[in-house]
Design a protein around this motif. Structure first.
Motif, PDB file in Angstrom:
ATOM      1  N   ILE A  10       0.858  -1.189   0.000  1.00 45.39           N
ATOM      2  CA  ILE A  10       0.000   0.000   0.000  1.00 45.39           C
ATOM      3  C   ILE A  10       0.890   1.233   0.000  1.00 45.39           C
ATOM      4  O   ILE A  10       1.653   1.458   0.954  1.00 45.39           O
ATOM      5  N   THR A  11       0.812   2.043  -1.034  1.00 46.35           N
ATOM      6  CA  THR A  11       1.598   3.263  -1.056  1.00 46.35           C
ATOM      7  C   THR A  11       0.934   4.321  -0.175  1.00 46.35           C
ATOM      8  O   THR A  11      -0.285   4.344  -0.011  1.00 46.35           O
ATOM      9  N   GLY A  12       1.758   5.172   0.421  1.00 51.67           N
ATOM     10  CA  GLY A  12       1.223   6.230   1.262  1.00 51.67           C
ATOM     11  C   GLY A  12       0.360   5.720   2.388  1.00 51.67           C
ATOM     12  O   GLY A  12      -0.783   6.151   2.551  1.00 51.67           O
ATOM     13  N   SER A  13       0.914   4.822   3.207  1.00 48.98           N
ATOM     14  CA  SER A  13       0.047   4.088   4.141  1.00 48.98           C
ATOM     15  C   SER A  13       0.395   4.268   5.615  1.00 48.98           C
ATOM     16  O   SER A  13       0.039   3.434   6.439  1.00 48.98           O
ATOM     17  N   THR A  14       1.072   5.346   5.960  1.00 46.62           N
ATOM     18  CA  THR A  14       1.392   5.556   7.373  1.00 46.62           C
ATOM     19  C   THR A  14       0.346   6.379   8.095  1.00 46.62           C
ATOM     20  O   THR A  14       0.441   6.590   9.304  1.00 46.62           O
ATOM     21  N   ARG A  15      -0.657   6.862   7.363  1.00 48.43           N
ATOM     22  CA  ARG A  15      -1.731   7.653   7.986  1.00 48.43           C
ATOM     23  C   ARG A  15      -2.992   7.532   7.153  1.00 48.43           C
ATOM     24  O   ARG A  15      -2.985   6.952   6.077  1.00 48.43           O
ATOM     25  N   ASP A  27      -5.538  -7.678  10.029  1.00 50.57           N
ATOM     26  CA  ASP A  27      -6.578  -8.381  10.795  1.00 50.57           C
ATOM     27  C   ASP A  27      -7.144  -9.562  10.010  1.00 50.57           C
ATOM     28  O   ASP A  27      -7.644 -10.523  10.602  1.00 50.57           O
ATOM     29  N   ARG A  28      -7.075  -9.488   8.694  1.00 54.01           N
ATOM     30  CA  ARG A  28      -7.564 -10.571   7.837  1.00 54.01           C
ATOM     31  C   ARG A  28      -6.468 -11.586   7.524  1.00 54.01           C
ATOM     32  O   ARG A  28      -6.663 -12.495   6.707  1.00 54.01           O
ATOM     33  N   GLY A  29      -5.299 -11.440   8.149  1.00 51.90           N
ATOM     34  CA  GLY A  29      -4.221 -12.396   7.964  1.00 51.90           C
ATOM     35  C   GLY A  29      -3.394 -12.167   6.717  1.00 51.90           C
ATOM     36  O   GLY A  29      -2.720 -13.091   6.235  1.00 51.90           O
ATOM     37  N   ILE A  30      -3.397 -10.962   6.194  1.00 50.79           N
ATOM     38  CA  ILE A  30      -2.646 -10.629   4.988  1.00 50.79           C
ATOM     39  C   ILE A  30      -1.420  -9.813   5.366  1.00 50.79           C
ATOM     40  O   ILE A  30      -1.523  -8.826   6.108  1.00 50.79           O
ATOM     41  N   ASN A  31      -0.247 -10.222   4.883  1.00 44.44           N
ATOM     42  CA  ASN A  31       0.967  -9.451   5.099  1.00 44.44           C
ATOM     43  C   ASN A  31       0.832  -8.089   4.422  1.00 44.44           C
ATOM     44  O   ASN A  31       0.228  -7.987   3.349  1.00 44.44           O
ATOM     45  N   VAL A  32       1.442  -7.074   5.026  1.00 45.21           N
ATOM     46  CA  VAL A  32       1.316  -5.716   4.491  1.00 45.21           C
ATOM     47  C   VAL A  32       2.673  -5.034   4.427  1.00 45.21           C
ATOM     48  O   VAL A  32       3.447  -5.092   5.386  1.00 45.21           O
ATOM     49  N   VAL A  33       2.924  -4.374   3.304  1.00 45.54           N
ATOM     50  CA  VAL A  33       4.067  -3.477   3.164  1.00 45.54           C
ATOM     51  C   VAL A  33       3.528  -2.054   3.200  1.00 45.54           C
ATOM     52  O   VAL A  33       2.763  -1.651   2.324  1.00 45.54           O
ATOM     53  N   LEU A  34       3.886  -1.319   4.252  1.00 43.85           N
ATOM     54  CA  LEU A  34       3.512   0.083   4.349  1.00 43.85           C
ATOM     55  C   LEU A  34       4.623   0.933   3.755  1.00 43.85           C
ATOM     56  O   LEU A  34       5.799   0.544   3.792  1.00 43.85           O
ATOM     57  N   ALA A  45       5.279   2.835  11.746  1.00 40.99           N
ATOM     58  CA  ALA A  45       3.887   2.441  11.526  1.00 40.99           C
ATOM     59  C   ALA A  45       3.770   0.928  11.402  1.00 40.99           C
ATOM     60  O   ALA A  45       2.849   0.319  11.957  1.00 40.99           O
ATOM     61  N   ALA A  46       4.700   0.308  10.677  1.00 35.95           N
ATOM     62  CA  ALA A  46       4.668  -1.143  10.507  1.00 35.95           C
ATOM     63  C   ALA A  46       4.873  -1.857  11.843  1.00 35.95           C
ATOM     64  O   ALA A  46       4.208  -2.855  12.140  1.00 35.95           O
ATOM     65  N   GLU A  47       5.781  -1.340  12.645  1.00 36.49           N
ATOM     66  CA  GLU A  47       6.035  -1.957  13.951  1.00 36.49           C
ATOM     67  C   GLU A  47       4.804  -1.874  14.837  1.00 36.49           C
ATOM     68  O   GLU A  47       4.433  -2.848  15.501  1.00 36.49           O
ATOM     69  N   GLU A  48       4.155  -0.729  14.845  1.00 28.11           N
ATOM     70  CA  GLU A  48       2.968  -0.555  15.685  1.00 28.11           C
ATOM     71  C   GLU A  48       1.810  -1.430  15.225  1.00 28.11           C
ATOM     72  O   GLU A  48       1.179  -2.123  16.028  1.00 28.11           O
ATOM     73  N   LEU A  49       1.524  -1.421  13.926  1.00 24.52           N
ATOM     74  CA  LEU A  49       0.381  -2.177  13.415  1.00 24.52           C
ATOM     75  C   LEU A  49       0.625  -3.681  13.480  1.00 24.52           C
ATOM     76  O   LEU A  49      -0.312  -4.457  13.664  1.00 24.52           O
ATOM     77  N   GLY A  50       1.863  -4.092  13.300  1.00 24.03           N
ATOM     78  CA  GLY A  50       2.148  -5.523  13.248  1.00 24.03           C
ATOM     79  C   GLY A  50       2.472  -6.159  14.576  1.00 24.03           C
ATOM     80  O   GLY A  50       2.702  -7.371  14.646  1.00 24.03           O
ATOM     81  N   ARG A  51       2.450  -5.363  15.652  1.00 18.72           N
ATOM     82  CA  ARG A  51       2.920  -5.848  16.961  1.00 18.72           C
ATOM     83  C   ARG A  51       2.163  -7.079  17.434  1.00 18.72           C
ATOM     84  O   ARG A  51       2.763  -8.038  17.913  1.00 18.72           O
ATOM     85  N   ASN A  52       0.863  -7.104  17.303  1.00 19.10           N
ATOM     86  CA  ASN A  52       0.073  -8.238  17.785  1.00 19.10           C
ATOM     87  C   ASN A  52      -0.624  -8.985  16.658  1.00 19.10           C
ATOM     88  O   ASN A  52      -1.581  -9.716  16.892  1.00 19.10           O
ATOM     89  N   ALA A  57       4.077  -7.176   8.999  1.00 18.17           N
ATOM     90  CA  ALA A  57       4.025  -5.809   8.484  1.00 18.17           C
ATOM     91  C   ALA A  57       5.441  -5.273   8.404  1.00 18.17           C
ATOM     92  O   ALA A  57       6.205  -5.375   9.375  1.00 18.17           O
ATOM     93  N   ILE A  58       5.808  -4.729   7.258  1.00 19.40           N
ATOM     94  CA  ILE A  58       7.108  -4.090   7.113  1.00 19.40           C
ATOM     95  C   ILE A  58       6.897  -2.694   6.553  1.00 19.40           C
ATOM     96  O   ILE A  58       5.914  -2.435   5.851  1.00 19.40           O
ATOM     97  N   GLY A  59       7.808  -1.783   6.881  1.00 11.60           N
ATOM     98  CA  GLY A  59       7.704  -0.413   6.409  1.00 11.60           C
ATOM     99  C   GLY A  59       8.906  -0.036   5.573  1.00 11.60           C
ATOM    100  O   GLY A  59      10.053  -0.264   5.979  1.00 11.60           O
ATOM    101  N   LEU A  60       8.661   0.541   4.410  1.00 12.02           N
ATOM    102  CA  LEU A  60       9.725   0.911   3.481  1.00 12.02           C
ATOM    103  C   LEU A  60       9.508   2.322   2.961  1.00 12.02           C
ATOM    104  O   LEU A  60       8.375   2.796   2.868  1.00 12.02           O
TER     105      LEU A  60
END
Length: 268
Positions: A10-15, A27-34, A45-52, A57-60
């Motif tokens: 997802i481009t532009g996905s930190t807010r 939440d649906r079990g899909i890996n996400v690149v922010l 953002a990736a660390e916060e969203l992917g914590r639990n 989730a990775i952020g680039l």
């Protein structure tokens, strides 16, 4: 072992909508690149969203105005998560103002992000799926003006979104019959950081405007959940999905007045 997880970029996905969509996909079990132009912001953002989350989730960092950045975002997603299944052109910039009021730089920046960012994203994803010999999907987030409706004080932004509609319609035809699925998402009015910024610049809202926004606006989380379900389950090629339909507005108008703005103290 369970089935292999899908991965979404997802481009532009930190807010805003992008961040809410990332959360809903996790939440649906899909890996996400922010992604964001600021690498630290994307990683945080990736660390916060992917914590639990069970999914990763990775952020680039990525500036969608630069084709090389978009290509690198795809490549890193493949290296770190094994491939891409869903690409979302979400990065966007909305600056209010009439055509004669916007600066050249304002217009250029919106066109570069909102139009060329989509061009780069579509090309990168379609080429990437072909090179990997795997199916995949490309979606683009639309916005005000995407359907050609004239909007006061939104000349540059609305023109960019009308252009994106045309681009996505063309891409749908060019990829028809191929393993690439395309689609567009029309989220309606969402109370994002961008909305709050432009509202403050305009000097706030009068009573009539507040009533209108309370009727049609939604929280990012609401729209993110809706969009995530579509991205996870859709099989229709070239379709535009609209959250805020005329029917939904009519139904809301018949119910007790909504007060969505009460959740945003800065709009009091």
């Amino acid at each position: 072992m369970g089935p292999e997880r899908k991965t979404a970029v997802i481009t532009g996905s930190t807010r805003g909508i992008g961040r809410a969509l990332a959360r809903a996909l996790l939440d649906r079990g899909i890996n996400v690149v922010l992604s964001s132009r600021q690498a630290d912001e994307a990683r945080a953002a990736a660390e916060e969203l992917g914590r639990n989350a069970e999914a990763r989730a990775i952020g680039l960092s990525c500036d969608v105005r630069r084709a090389e950045d978009v290509n690198a975002l795809w490549a890193q997603a493949c290296v770190q998560l094994g491939g891409v299944d869903i690409w979302v052109n979400n990065a966007g910039l909305a600056l209010g103002g009439g055509l004669m009021d916007l600066t050249d730089e304002d217009v250029r920046t919106m066109l570069d992000i909102n139009v060329m960012g989509v061009v780069h994203g579509c090309r990168t994803a379609v080429r990437g799926y072909a090179q990997a010999a795997r199916p995949g999907a490309v979606y683009t987030m639309l916005g005000a003006g995407a359907d050609g409706t004239l909007l006061p004080q939104m000349a540059g932004y609305a023109a960019s979104k009308a252009a994106v509609t045309y681009l996505m319609n063309c891409l749908a035809e060019e990829t028809r019959g191929s393993p690439v699925l395309t689609g567009s998402l029309s989220p309606g009015l969402v109370i994002t950081e961008g909305f709050l910024r432009e509202n403050a610049k305009a000097g706030g809202m009068n009573a009539q405007r507040r009533a209108h926004v309370n009727l049609i606006a939604d929280h990012p989380r609401t729209v993110g959940n809706w969009a995530a379900r579509i991205l996870d389950t859709n099989t229709e090629h070239g379709r535009t999905f609209a959250w805020l339909t005329p029917r939904k507005i009519r139904e809301r108008a018949r119910r007790p007045a909504r007060d969505i703005l009460s959740a945003y103290p800065q709009l009091a």
